[in-house]
Write an enzyme that holds these catalytic residues in place. Structure first.
Site, PDB file in Angstrom:
ATOM      1  N   SER A  87     -20.499  24.694  18.786  1.00  0.00           N
ATOM      2  CA  SER A  87     -21.413  23.561  18.640  1.00  0.00           C
ATOM      3  C   SER A  87     -20.728  22.348  19.236  1.00  0.00           C
ATOM      4  O   SER A  87     -19.515  22.194  19.103  1.00  0.00           O
ATOM      5  CB  SER A  87     -21.739  23.277  17.174  1.00  0.00           C
ATOM      6  N   GLU A 103     -26.869   6.831  27.709  1.00  0.00           N
ATOM      7  CA  GLU A 103     -28.312   7.028  27.777  1.00  0.00           C
ATOM      8  C   GLU A 103     -28.845   7.881  26.629  1.00  0.00           C
ATOM      9  O   GLU A 103     -30.028   8.113  26.539  1.00  0.00           O
ATOM     10  CB  GLU A 103     -28.680   7.672  29.122  1.00  0.00           C
ATOM     11  N   SER A 104     -28.008   8.400  25.751  1.00  0.00           N
ATOM     12  CA  SER A 104     -28.308   9.120  24.503  1.00  0.00           C
ATOM     13  C   SER A 104     -27.339  10.277  24.304  1.00  0.00           C
ATOM     14  O   SER A 104     -26.185  10.038  24.028  1.00  0.00           O
ATOM     15  CB  SER A 104     -29.759   9.566  24.377  1.00  0.00           C
ATOM     16  N   HIS A 107     -25.679  24.450  20.668  1.00  0.00           N
ATOM     17  CA  HIS A 107     -25.255  25.411  19.639  1.00  0.00           C
ATOM     18  C   HIS A 107     -25.399  26.783  20.290  1.00  0.00           C
ATOM     19  O   HIS A 107     -26.451  27.084  20.865  1.00  0.00           O
ATOM     20  CB  HIS A 107     -26.118  25.314  18.388  1.00  0.00           C
ATOM     21  N   CYS A 114     -32.618   8.152  27.537  1.00  0.00           N
ATOM     22  CA  CYS A 114     -33.407   6.925  27.483  1.00  0.00           C
ATOM     23  C   CYS A 114     -33.313   6.242  28.831  1.00  0.00           C
ATOM     24  O   CYS A 114     -32.317   6.379  29.536  1.00  0.00           O
ATOM     25  CB  CYS A 114     -32.875   5.997  26.399  1.00  0.00           C
TER      26      CYS A 114
END
Length: 121
Positions: free
Chosen positions: A55, A62-63, A68, A83
């Site tokens: 994970s 930008e985010s 996983h 974003c």
């Protein structure tokens, strides 16, 4: 419809198990995807589970990109949330599918931050 961001939910079935089993490979590939689309990397955090599975998240200005993996099922679940208008998350999907050797990625896109009265994006 104007939105603050795009969130891609990516299903990668049929991945090469050895590529999604080791934390170093998964981390390098996810970081590579962020770089390939021109994202600005802020932080990276990954964990390898025992007996297997990874994970992790690549935080970008930008985010984020997160993953996983379930090597025993040849499967990886990936989120690509961006974003702004500079980063094109579709490029990340193509890069990840190629590197993990997934021939048919499935993608669901959600528009995030739909705010009534806001125009421009």
């Amino acid at each position: 419809m104007n939105a603050l961001g795009r969130h891609l939910l990516v299903e990668l079935h049929g991945c090469q198990p050895e590529l999604i089993k080791r934390v170093d490979l998964v981390r390098d590939i996810l970081v590579g995807a962020a770089r390939a689309c021109g994202a600005t990397i802020v932080d990276v955090a990954f964990h390898e589970f025992n007996p297997f599975g990874v994970s992790g998240v690549v935080v970008i200005a930008e985010s984020h990109l997160s993953i996983h993996t379930w090597p025993e099922y040849r499967y990886a679940a990936v989120d690509v949330f961006t974003c702004g208008d500079v980063i094109q998350p579709d490029a990340d999907v193509a890069y990840l599918a190629s590197r993990f050797r997934c021939k048919n990625p499935a993608v669901v896109e959600m528009k995030r931050g739909i705010i009534s009265g806001i125009t421009g994006k």
